[in-house]
Scaffold this motif. Structure first.
Motif, PDB file in Angstrom:
ATOM      1  N   ALA A  84     -18.324  32.866  -8.353  1.00  0.00           N
ATOM      2  CA  ALA A  84     -18.298  33.367  -7.126  1.00  0.00           C
ATOM      3  C   ALA A  84     -19.402  33.326  -6.313  1.00  0.00           C
ATOM      4  CB  ALA A  84     -17.454  34.939  -7.167  1.00  0.00           C
ATOM      5  N   ASP A  85     -20.478  33.789  -6.852  1.00  0.00           N
ATOM      6  CA  ASP A  85     -21.845  33.856  -6.262  1.00  0.00           C
ATOM      7  C   ASP A  85     -22.346  32.207  -5.837  1.00  0.00           C
ATOM      8  OD1 ASP A  85     -22.441  33.387  -8.951  1.00  0.00           O
ATOM      9  OD2 ASP A  85     -24.489  34.378  -8.971  1.00  0.00           O
ATOM     10  N   GLU A  86     -22.255  31.396  -6.788  1.00  0.00           N
ATOM     11  CA  GLU A  86     -22.395  29.973  -6.368  1.00  0.00           C
ATOM     12  C   GLU A  86     -21.344  29.528  -5.307  1.00  0.00           C
ATOM     13  OE1 GLU A  86     -21.622  27.671 -10.090  1.00  0.00           O
ATOM     14  OE2 GLU A  86     -23.148  28.805 -11.232  1.00  0.00           O
ATOM     15  N   VAL A  87     -20.131  29.915  -5.318  1.00  0.00           N
ATOM     16  CA  VAL A  87     -19.565  29.379  -4.313  1.00  0.00           C
ATOM     17  C   VAL A  87     -19.738  29.865  -2.809  1.00  0.00           C
ATOM     18  CG1 VAL A  87     -17.093  29.510  -3.269  1.00  0.00           C
ATOM     19  CG2 VAL A  87     -17.464  29.014  -5.703  1.00  0.00           C
ATOM     20  N   LEU A  88     -20.323  31.165  -2.968  1.00  0.00           N
ATOM     21  CA  LEU A  88     -20.817  31.807  -1.637  1.00  0.00           C
ATOM     22  C   LEU A  88     -22.019  31.050  -1.252  1.00  0.00           C
ATOM     23  CD1 LEU A  88     -20.310  35.700  -2.384  1.00  0.00           C
ATOM     24  CD2 LEU A  88     -19.657  34.516  -0.317  1.00  0.00           C
ATOM     25  N   VAL A  89     -22.878  30.624  -1.998  1.00  0.00           N
ATOM     26  CA  VAL A  89     -23.993  29.742  -1.541  1.00  0.00           C
ATOM     27  C   VAL A  89     -23.606  28.554  -0.968  1.00  0.00           C
ATOM     28  CG1 VAL A  89     -25.978  28.488  -2.543  1.00  0.00           C
ATOM     29  CG2 VAL A  89     -25.606  31.017  -3.424  1.00  0.00           C
ATOM     30  N   ASN A  90     -22.446  27.756  -1.720  1.00  0.00           N
ATOM     31  CA  ASN A  90     -22.171  26.586  -1.181  1.00  0.00           C
ATOM     32  C   ASN A  90     -21.614  26.780   0.353  1.00  0.00           C
ATOM     33  OD1 ASN A  90     -21.112  24.203  -0.699  1.00  0.00           O
ATOM     34  ND2 ASN A  90     -20.122  24.049  -2.788  1.00  0.00           N
ATOM     35  N   MET A  91     -20.772  27.900   0.272  1.00  0.00           N
ATOM     36  CA  MET A  91     -19.856  28.080   1.675  1.00  0.00           C
ATOM     37  C   MET A  91     -21.021  28.340   2.848  1.00  0.00           C
ATOM     38  SD  MET A  91     -16.867  30.470   0.485  1.00  0.00           S
ATOM     39  CE  MET A  91     -15.771  30.548   1.971  1.00  0.00           C
ATOM     40  N   ALA A  92     -21.861  29.009   2.271  1.00  0.00           N
ATOM     41  CA  ALA A  92     -23.055  29.277   3.457  1.00  0.00           C
ATOM     42  C   ALA A  92     -23.833  28.085   3.908  1.00  0.00           C
ATOM     43  CB  ALA A  92     -24.070  30.464   2.993  1.00  0.00           C
ATOM     44  N   GLU A  93     -24.200  27.247   2.918  1.00  0.00           N
ATOM     45  CA  GLU A  93     -24.871  25.884   3.149  1.00  0.00           C
ATOM     46  C   GLU A  93     -23.962  25.034   3.949  1.00  0.00           C
ATOM     47  OE1 GLU A  93     -25.941  24.361  -0.715  1.00  0.00           O
ATOM     48  OE2 GLU A  93     -27.557  25.579  -1.049  1.00  0.00           O
ATOM     49  N   ILE A  94     -22.707  24.946   3.663  1.00  0.00           N
ATOM     50  CA  ILE A  94     -21.836  23.998   4.381  1.00  0.00           C
ATOM     51  C   ILE A  94     -21.095  24.804   5.865  1.00  0.00           C
ATOM     52  CG2 ILE A  94     -21.506  22.409   2.606  1.00  0.00           C
ATOM     53  CD1 ILE A  94     -18.822  23.549   1.950  1.00  0.00           C
ATOM     54  N   GLN A  95     -21.307  26.006   5.881  1.00  0.00           N
ATOM     55  CA  GLN A  95     -20.930  26.784   6.879  1.00  0.00           C
ATOM     56  C   GLN A  95     -19.580  26.786   7.110  1.00  0.00           C
ATOM     57  OE1 GLN A  95     -23.682  25.341  10.166  1.00  0.00           O
ATOM     58  NE2 GLN A  95     -24.713  27.200   9.968  1.00  0.00           N
ATOM     59  N   VAL A  96     -18.876  27.147   6.270  1.00  0.00           N
ATOM     60  CA  VAL A  96     -17.363  27.158   5.982  1.00  0.00           C
ATOM     61  C   VAL A  96     -17.083  28.789   5.535  1.00  0.00           C
ATOM     62  CG1 VAL A  96     -16.885  24.873   5.598  1.00  0.00           C
ATOM     63  CG2 VAL A  96     -16.896  26.342   3.632  1.00  0.00           C
ATOM     64  N   ARG A  97     -15.767  29.299   6.148  1.00  0.00           N
ATOM     65  CA  ARG A  97     -15.332  30.555   5.822  1.00  0.00           C
ATOM     66  C   ARG A  97     -14.185  30.662   4.774  1.00  0.00           C
ATOM     67  NH1 ARG A  97     -16.590  34.357  10.412  1.00  0.00           N
ATOM     68  NH2 ARG A  97     -17.871  33.241  11.932  1.00  0.00           N
ATOM     69  N   ARG A  98     -13.585  29.485   4.690  1.00  0.00           N
ATOM     70  CA  ARG A  98     -12.504  29.256   3.589  1.00  0.00           C
ATOM     71  C   ARG A  98     -12.721  28.141   2.858  1.00  0.00           C
ATOM     72  NH1 ARG A  98     -10.686  29.719   8.703  1.00  0.00           N
ATOM     73  NH2 ARG A  98     -10.075  31.625   9.533  1.00  0.00           N
ATOM     74  N   MET A  99     -12.050  27.941   1.723  1.00  0.00           N
ATOM     75  CA  MET A  99     -12.417  26.833   0.888  1.00  0.00           C
ATOM     76  C   MET A  99     -11.118  26.695  -0.273  1.00  0.00           C
ATOM     77  SD  MET A  99     -15.548  25.786  -1.567  1.00  0.00           S
ATOM     78  CE  MET A  99     -16.856  25.309  -0.160  1.00  0.00           C
ATOM     79  N   PRO A 100     -10.697  25.542  -0.004  1.00  0.00           N
ATOM     80  CA  PRO A 100      -9.495  25.339  -1.084  1.00  0.00           C
ATOM     81  C   PRO A 100     -10.131  25.425  -2.534  1.00  0.00           C
ATOM     82  CG  PRO A 100      -9.656  23.441   0.260  1.00  0.00           C
ATOM     83  CD  PRO A 100     -10.707  24.392   0.744  1.00  0.00           C
ATOM     84  N   VAL A 101      -9.404  25.932  -3.457  1.00  0.00           N
ATOM     85  CA  VAL A 101      -9.811  26.065  -4.833  1.00  0.00           C
ATOM     86  C   VAL A 101      -8.929  24.834  -5.660  1.00  0.00           C
ATOM     87  CG1 VAL A 101     -10.071  27.415  -6.599  1.00  0.00           C
ATOM     88  CG2 VAL A 101     -10.333  28.433  -4.561  1.00  0.00           C
ATOM     89  N   VAL A 102      -9.515  24.310  -6.444  1.00  0.00           N
ATOM     90  CA  VAL A 102      -8.717  23.013  -7.117  1.00  0.00           C
ATOM     91  C   VAL A 102      -9.065  23.315  -8.843  1.00  0.00           C
ATOM     92  CG1 VAL A 102      -8.715  21.638  -5.295  1.00  0.00           C
ATOM     93  CG2 VAL A 102     -10.414  21.383  -6.812  1.00  0.00           C
ATOM     94  N   ASP A 103      -8.086  23.006  -9.461  1.00  0.00           N
ATOM     95  CA  ASP A 103      -8.481  22.663 -11.040  1.00  0.00           C
ATOM     96  C   ASP A 103      -9.113  21.512 -11.232  1.00  0.00           C
ATOM     97  OD1 ASP A 103      -6.394  20.774 -11.261  1.00  0.00           O
ATOM     98  OD2 ASP A 103      -4.998  22.149 -11.903  1.00  0.00           O
ATOM     99  N   HIS A 104      -9.420  21.351 -12.447  1.00  0.00           N
ATOM    100  CA  HIS A 104     -10.212  20.061 -12.836  1.00  0.00           C
ATOM    101  C   HIS A 104      -9.375  18.656 -12.669  1.00  0.00           C
ATOM    102  CE1 HIS A 104     -14.158  21.504 -13.554  1.00  0.00           C
ATOM    103  NE2 HIS A 104     -13.542  22.846 -14.000  1.00  0.00           N
TER     104      HIS A 104
END
Length: 143
Positions: A84-104
């Protein structure tokens, strides 16, 4: 914590051939401002209420315009086993409030929002939100 532990799993989808009116109706019924766009089992885009207003209505598109004509095709996503903390950093960097989650296999399994993450990581989500809301970019009105 893994994203799969805090994401929303019940995600409504639209197809590129759906109308923007249908997309807006779904957004209203589930109280969201974004929908993933799928073509079969492939995630091919995202459509937001802002896309409907700016790329649709403001450009003269009526309610029967296709989602595929105004959706964002570049999809930023995260994997369901990401921290979760890595995703938060990524969301901040690319400036999005929502992000789809996919499997591999890159199949959509959920969507994560800042609100989802705030329930689990309140201090970190505030930091991400500050970066997401920084002025700048093509939509800045302070120029």
């Amino acid at each position: 914590m893994k994203i799969s532990e805090c994401m929303t799993q019940d995600v409504r989808l639209v197809s590129p051939d759906d109308t923007i009116e249908r997309a807006a109706q779904i957004m209203g019924s589930v109280d969201t401002g974004v929908l993933p766009v799928s073509d079969g089992d492939r995630l091919v885009g995202m459509i937001t209420d802002r896309d409907i207003a700016i790329r649709g209505v403001a450009e003269g598109c009526g309610p029967s315009a296709r989602v595929g004509d105004i959706m964002s095709r570049e999809v930023k996503y995260c994997f369901d086993d990401a921290e979760a903390d890595e995703v938060l950093v990524n969301m901040a960097e690319i400036q999005v409030r929502r992000m789809p989650v996919v499997d591999h296999d890159k199949r959509l399994v959920g969507i994560v929002s800042l609100a989802d993450l705030d329930r689990e990581e309140p201090a970190r989500s505030g930091h991400a939100l500050r970066h997401i809301t920084e002025p700048g970019g093509t939509h800045n009105q302070s120029r």
